[in-house]
Write an enzyme that holds these catalytic residues in place. Structure first.
Site, short mmCIF file in Angstrom:
data_model
loop_
_atom_site.label_atom_id
_atom_site.label_comp_id
_atom_site.label_asym_id
_atom_site.label_seq_id
_atom_site.Cartn_x
_atom_site.Cartn_y
_atom_site.Cartn_z
N THR A 1 0.86 -1.19 0.00
CA THR A 1 0.00 0.00 0.00
C THR A 1 0.89 1.24 0.00
O THR A 1 1.70 1.42 0.91
CB THR A 1 -0.90 0.00 1.25
OG1 THR A 1 -1.62 -1.23 1.25
CG2 THR A 1 -1.86 1.18 1.23
N ARG B 1 -7.36 -9.82 3.64
CA ARG B 1 -7.45 -9.55 5.08
C ARG B 1 -6.66 -10.60 5.83
O ARG B 1 -6.75 -11.79 5.50
CB ARG B 1 -8.92 -9.65 5.54
CG ARG B 1 -9.80 -8.56 5.04
CD ARG B 1 -11.25 -8.97 5.16
NE ARG B 1 -11.58 -10.04 4.21
CZ ARG B 1 -12.80 -10.57 4.06
NH1 ARG B 1 -13.78 -10.16 4.83
NH2 ARG B 1 -13.01 -11.51 3.18
N ALA C 1 -19.71 -2.90 16.12
CA ALA C 1 -19.20 -1.94 17.11
C ALA C 1 -18.32 -2.68 18.11
O ALA C 1 -18.48 -3.87 18.31
CB ALA C 1 -20.37 -1.28 17.82
N CYS D 1 -2.79 -2.18 9.10
CA CYS D 1 -3.22 -1.51 7.86
C CYS D 1 -4.16 -0.34 8.09
O CYS D 1 -3.82 0.80 7.78
CB CYS D 1 -3.88 -2.53 6.94
SG CYS D 1 -2.78 -3.88 6.54
N ARG E 1 0.30 -6.24 15.84
CA ARG E 1 0.53 -4.83 15.51
C ARG E 1 -0.81 -4.09 15.63
O ARG E 1 -1.83 -4.56 15.14
CB ARG E 1 1.09 -4.70 14.09
CG ARG E 1 2.51 -5.27 13.97
CD ARG E 1 2.98 -5.30 12.55
NE ARG E 1 2.21 -6.21 11.73
CZ ARG E 1 2.33 -6.35 10.41
NH1 ARG E 1 3.20 -5.61 9.76
NH2 ARG E 1 1.59 -7.22 9.75
#
Ligand code: UGA
Length: 438
Positions: A121, A154, A252, A260, A327
């Site tokens: 990205t 993902r 939620a 990411c 992360r």
């Protein structure tokens, strides 16, 4: 065809294994010699469902090899995918130093036409920088092109996503580059968006930022639901039934983490500002996301009054289920906030504990447990931070019997309110009515 993949992290390794399974002959390159040795021995290094089996199968079939040598990667294939990390700099912009280093090494090894493809990205216009860098560091007269092919997989379901993409985006500068990438992706029958590299680069950031917006939006609604005794779960369900909105990414909870979404939102804000645009919309999404951990802490304070010296179980350290990636882990963020408030934490995760220990060391106030029950034994409260299946299927009566005070704060809205009530637990979900003792 021959393909080289440079950078064997979550994206690069899954891509390399996936291309090999499609029948391509793939060489994976990584500068980390220890990692390359493990990959060569069939150890995927990361936990990703289905990856280990496919890695070993493709190595066995002779279609997948690994090396530390970029020059070998350049010799191997007409098409080189760059999948190196693009982490955040302190100002939120993307750190492209790994990208530049790799491109310079490619340039030094170029001996004829290659198509260099960014899969990492990257900010819009990075392909122009890659092109310029290749031009500066390669011998005159050598042909090359640069394309953008952003990845949308993902973590936790990366192998599945690789083989079942919603779409493939190919940002190409020419017909020749488009034909080469077309050959790589020929086995896929999903929509293929063929465009220019700048547009492809924007598509990736626009997608991740939109997903972040959607999550922060439902979390804002959850805050309103908490103040009005409404139920965000039902609100999200009804919203999702509107086909223009769709049901995904309306859960939620503790908000978005990982390597990411948080990073890409920051980078996109920075890109917008660089181009004279006010991206406050995304700043607000980021601000809502940052207060999620505090929201959980407030729930604990309301339930326990004093946090100092309380034993709190944090269940789940991976930033999402089915990965060992910590992360941007909300579980670790909750643990740190609890430690700052003077509490002691007991941390459990089925796959991510080892990686978590690298970021938060065990100590007198930080204990890691192998079982959920070890974490819950004698605890004053538990926080569910990752939606692991093991937590969804918990024996709630046993939870109540194991804890010192049976208080569960559900940062992922996993448990069923009626089942919790029946088990005698005090229960505080996100954006839904609590079950509380008087
Ligand atoms: C994200 C994108 O979804 C991928 O399409 C993209 O390829 C990837 O980033 C990337 O840029 O490499 P990923 O970070 O693996 O993928 O995880 P997501 O499934 O997007 O989840 C991100 C975070 O949002 C997780 O912490 C998750 O728990 C949270 N989330 C997700 C919610 O809080 N609510 C939701 O409704 C959905």
């Amino acid at each position: 065809m021959e393909i080289t993949v440079i950078g064997t992290g979550y994206v690069g390794l899954v891509t390399a294994v996936g291309f090999a399974e499609l029948g391509h002959r793939v060489l994976g390159v990584d500068r980390d010699a220890a990692k390359v040795r493990r990959l060569q021995a069939g150890d995927p290094v990361i936990y990703e469902p289905g990856l280990a089996e496919k890695l070993v199968a493709q190595q066995g079939a002779g279609r997948l090899h690994f090396t530390t040598e970029i020059a070998a990667g350049v010799r191997h294939a007409p098409i080189l995918f760059i999948c190196v990390g693009t982490p955040s700099l302190p100002d939120g912009s993307a750190d492209l130093s790994q990208m530049e280093a790799v491109v310079r090494q490619i340039a030094a090894a170029l001996d004829g036409y290659r198509l260099v493809v960014e899969k990492s990205t990257v900010p819009v216009r990075t392909s122009s920088w890659v092109h310029r860098t290749l031009r500066l560091y390669t011998r005159p007269g050598i042909e090359f092109e640069v394309a953008s092919n952003p990845e949308f997989l993902r973590e936790g379901r990366a192998v599945h996503d690789f083989f079942h993409p919603d779409r493939i985006v190919l940002g190409v500068p020419s017909q020749r580059a488009g034909d080469l990438l077309g050959e790589v992706y020929a086995p896929f029958h999903c929509p293929k968006v063929i465009t220019d590299p700048n547009t492809a680069e924007i598509i990736k950031h626009a997608c991740n930022s939109f997903l972040a917006l959607k999550i922060s939006y439902i979390n804002l609604i959850a805050e309103l639901c908490e103040r009005t005794q409404a139920d965000v779960h039902t609100v999200a369900q009804a919203m999702g039934l509107d086909q223009r909105i769709g049901p995904e990414f309306l859960e939620a909870g503790l908000g978005y983490g990982g390597a990411c979404l948080p990073k890409d939102v920051q980078a996109f804000i920075h890109i917008g500002e660089e181009h004279g645009l006010d991206f406050s919309l995304l700043k607000e999404a980021d601000a809502i996301n940052r207060r999620r951990v505090d929201g959980i802490l407030q729930k604990l304070k309301r339930a326990l009054w004093i946090l100092e010296d309380k034993e709190i179980a944090v269940l789940g350290l991976a930033f999402k289920a089915n990965t060992d990636d910590v992360r941007g882990s909300q579980g670790l963020a909750v643990a740190r906030a609890l430690l700052d408030s003077g509490a002691r934490v007991r941390l459990w995760d089925p796959h991510a504990a080892a990686r978590a220990q690298e970021l938060l060391s065990p100590s007198e106030r930080v204990a890691y447990t192998d079982s959920i029950w070890g974490a819950l034994e004698g605890a004053h409260a538990a926080v569910i931070a990752t939606p692991w299946e093991e937590l969804r299927a918990l024996d709630l009566a046993r939870v109540a019997a194991t804890m010192l005070t049976p208080i569960v704060v559900d940062g992922r809205n996993l448990l069923d309110t009626e089942a919790v009530r029946a088990a005698g637990l005090e229960y505080h979900p996100v954006g839904r009515p609590s079950v509380a003792f008087a």
